[in-house]
Design an enzyme around this catalytic site. Structure first.
Site, mmCIF file in Angstrom:
data_model
loop_
_atom_site.group_PDB
_atom_site.id
_atom_site.type_symbol
_atom_site.label_atom_id
_atom_site.label_comp_id
_atom_site.label_asym_id
_atom_site.label_seq_id
_atom_site.Cartn_x
_atom_site.Cartn_y
_atom_site.Cartn_z
ATOM 1 N N SER A 76 0.808 -1.220 0.000
ATOM 2 C CA SER A 76 0.000 0.000 0.000
ATOM 3 C C SER A 76 0.842 1.271 0.000
ATOM 4 O O SER A 76 1.943 1.308 0.564
ATOM 5 C CB SER A 76 -0.915 0.023 1.229
ATOM 6 O OG SER A 76 -1.790 -1.079 1.231
ATOM 7 N N HIS A 163 -7.456 0.153 6.125
ATOM 8 C CA HIS A 163 -7.004 -1.212 6.417
ATOM 9 C C HIS A 163 -7.017 -1.522 7.911
ATOM 10 O O HIS A 163 -7.448 -2.603 8.325
ATOM 11 C CB HIS A 163 -5.605 -1.434 5.836
ATOM 12 C CG HIS A 163 -5.604 -1.519 4.346
ATOM 13 N ND1 HIS A 163 -6.274 -2.508 3.670
ATOM 14 C CD2 HIS A 163 -5.027 -0.733 3.400
ATOM 15 C CE1 HIS A 163 -6.116 -2.337 2.365
ATOM 16 N NE2 HIS A 163 -5.360 -1.264 2.184
#
Length: 226
Positions: A76, A163
């Site tokens: 990410s 997340h």
């Protein structure tokens, strides 16, 4: 929408995942699924907590089709890191012990080191080898940003908020994970892996509800002490 790479380890950089000329790996031998593009984290969807059902659905589908898969993680971006560091570098420098301040000051040409000098030195990431005190400070700062920078109990970084809010933990920071101009502009090229351990999603969400972020031991070791 989720894009997934099936590999044999947790990926450290985005370039190999996007290399269309690379020979495809054998999916039935893969042990790790890497989520590297999740549309829910884009503008307009930040803070919408339906990633749990989305990601769990993808994981369950993959596990049914490919039982060798044991690890589920992301690769990410860290979009807010540069902006945050520009405002907080001075405060971080005051938390370094005398030895580290001296080492850093010698490199950037200022004793004690100043935020302006350190940020200027950080621009040339290609010149920062593994032992560089500037590189080490950037990793420390990224760990602080992802693991401790919160507002109203939520991570300030939008991708982290997504997340972590869905039960992942901050697993690992990757130097030069995204060497593109965009990656350098938003995070000095750093990327992060979030790990989805399906047995601990609820535990990690409960921890976040207390204003605490779940991190790996490796990331915990990067926190500035004191």
């Amino acid at each position: 929408f989720v894009e997934v790479a099936l590999v044999d380890h947790i990926s450290e950089g985005i370039v190999p995942l996007l290399d269309e000329a690379a020979a495809p790996g054998k999916a039935d031998r893969a042990t790790t699924a890497i989520f590297y593009s999740i549309s829910n984290t884009q503008d307009g969807l930040r803070g919408v907590s339906f990633g749990d059902s989305l990601i769990k659905r993808v994981v369950e589908t993959l596990q049914a089709e490919l039982p060798r898969l044991k690890t589920f993680a992301t690769l990410s971006p860290i979009p807010g890191f540069r902006g945050w560091l520009s405002k907080n570098a001075g405060a971080l420098l005051t938390r370094l012990d005398e030895k580290r301040q001296t080492e850093l000051g010698r490199v950037v040409g200022s004793l004690p080191p100043t935020a302006e000098r350190v940020l200027a030195a950080a621009e040339d990431t290609s010149a920062l080898d593994a032992r560089s005190p500037v590189r080490q400070l950037l990793l420390n700062a990224a760990a602080e940003y992802l693991g401790r920078a919160t507002a109203e109990g939520q991570p300030v970084d939008p991708v982290a908020r997504f997340h972590l809010g869905n039960g992942a933990r901050v697993e690992r920071l990757n130097w030069a994970g995204d060497p593109s101009p965009k990656g350098l502009k938003q995070s000095y090229g750093l990327m992060v892996n979030y790990l989805y351990d399906l047995k601990r999603l609820d535990k990690h969400r409960a921890l976040l509800a207390q204003g605490k972020v779940a991190v790996s031991g490796e990331v915990d070791d990067l926190f500035l002490k004191g």
